[in-house]
Design a protein around this motif. Structure first.
Motif, PDB file in Angstrom:
ATOM      1  N   GLY A 162       0.818  -1.193   0.000  1.00  0.00           N
ATOM      2  CA  GLY A 162       0.000   0.000   0.000  1.00  0.00           C
ATOM      3  C   GLY A 162       0.857   1.251   0.000  1.00  0.00           C
ATOM      4  O   GLY A 162       2.081   1.176   0.095  1.00  0.00           O
ATOM      5  N   PRO A 163       0.231   2.403  -0.064  1.00  0.00           N
ATOM      6  CA  PRO A 163       0.967   3.667  -0.091  1.00  0.00           C
ATOM      7  C   PRO A 163       1.774   3.895   1.182  1.00  0.00           C
ATOM      8  O   PRO A 163       2.734   4.644   1.182  1.00  0.00           O
ATOM      9  N   ASP A 164       1.409   3.178   2.236  1.00  0.00           N
ATOM     10  CA  ASP A 164       2.125   3.330   3.500  1.00  0.00           C
ATOM     11  C   ASP A 164       3.242   2.295   3.653  1.00  0.00           C
ATOM     12  O   ASP A 164       3.862   2.202   4.703  1.00  0.00           O
ATOM     13  N   GLY A 165       3.528   1.502   2.602  1.00  0.00           N
ATOM     14  CA  GLY A 165       4.621   0.531   2.635  1.00  0.00           C
ATOM     15  C   GLY A 165       4.278  -0.790   3.292  1.00  0.00           C
ATOM     16  O   GLY A 165       5.155  -1.626   3.487  1.00  0.00           O
ATOM     17  N   ILE A 166       3.032  -1.023   3.611  1.00  0.00           N
ATOM     18  CA  ILE A 166       2.606  -2.258   4.279  1.00  0.00           C
ATOM     19  C   ILE A 166       2.108  -3.250   3.234  1.00  0.00           C
ATOM     20  O   ILE A 166       1.383  -2.876   2.316  1.00  0.00           O
ATOM     21  N   GLU A 167       2.498  -4.520   3.392  1.00  0.00           N
ATOM     22  CA  GLU A 167       1.969  -5.570   2.520  1.00  0.00           C
ATOM     23  C   GLU A 167       0.456  -5.586   2.623  1.00  0.00           C
ATOM     24  O   GLU A 167      -0.106  -5.495   3.709  1.00  0.00           O
ATOM     25  N   ARG A 168      -0.207  -5.726   1.495  1.00  0.00           N
ATOM     26  CA  ARG A 168      -1.677  -5.788   1.492  1.00  0.00           C
ATOM     27  C   ARG A 168      -2.174  -6.921   2.376  1.00  0.00           C
ATOM     28  O   ARG A 168      -3.189  -6.793   3.048  1.00  0.00           O
ATOM     29  N   ALA A 169      -1.482  -8.041   2.369  1.00  0.00           N
ATOM     30  CA  ALA A 169      -1.910  -9.192   3.164  1.00  0.00           C
ATOM     31  C   ALA A 169      -1.927  -8.873   4.660  1.00  0.00           C
ATOM     32  O   ALA A 169      -2.712  -9.454   5.414  1.00  0.00           O
TER      33      ALA A 169
END
Length: 172
Positions: free
Chosen positions: A42-49
């Motif tokens: 995501g835009p915040d650098g977190i894996e979608r999972a």
């Protein structure tokens, strides 16, 4: 599902179930395609999972890693890796387990709730666009029927369904 005296399910019901199965597979594939079109992170650098963890913590409250893995049908190592990333980004925090001081619970932070709500807003805008041309009554009906389907799936595990299969009913 209705069944006859001998326990067999009428062909018309099996045909409807087959069509539903096809539509569900199609639906899941389209959802996966839509998700893959969004960046893996995501835009915040977190894996979608990892958002599934955040969703569980927000909706079900603080939990141990093992409970999250069970609820998300995932390996503890995967949940540990993803939750560590969430902790590093300040979206989740570790808390002492009040029932066992040696263990820790994962809990969403205020920032985690904010990021979750932003992602939820984006999802809702997309879904609203998908359904924009549907009559309002159809949108309400879809929600009602999906709720019924989800409840039915929750109440009838595949193992129970296997117990009522035609093969089982014939004593095979």
């Amino acid at each position: 599902m209705a069944s006859t005296r001998n326990g067999a399910t009428p062909q018309a019901e099996l045909d409807l179930a087959d069509e539903l199965g096809y539509q569900l597979v199609r639906f899941v594939r389209l959802l996966h395609k839509a998700k893959s079109q969004v960046a893996k992170q995501g835009p915040d650098g977190i894996e979608r999972a990892a958002y599934a963890i955040l969703f569980s913590l927000i909706h079900d409250g603080p939990q141990r890693t093992s409970k999250l893995a069970e609820g998300l049908h995932s390996e503890i190592s995967t949940i540990s890796r993803q939750s560590s990333s969430l902790v590093q980004h300040g979206l989740v925090e570790r808390q002492a387990d009040p029932e066992d001081g040696r263990a820790c619970l994962l809990a969403a932070t205020a920032e985690g709730e904010r990021v979750f709500e932003e992602n939820r807003k984006q999802r809702n805008l997309w879904l609203a666009g998908v359904l924009a041309e549907w009559p309002e009554e159809d949108r309400h009906t879809l929600n009602t029927l999906l709720d019924r389907l989800n409840t039915g799936i929750e109440e009838h595990s595949p193992q129970i369904a296997d117990d009522h299969s035609p093969v089982q009913a014939k004593g095979a």
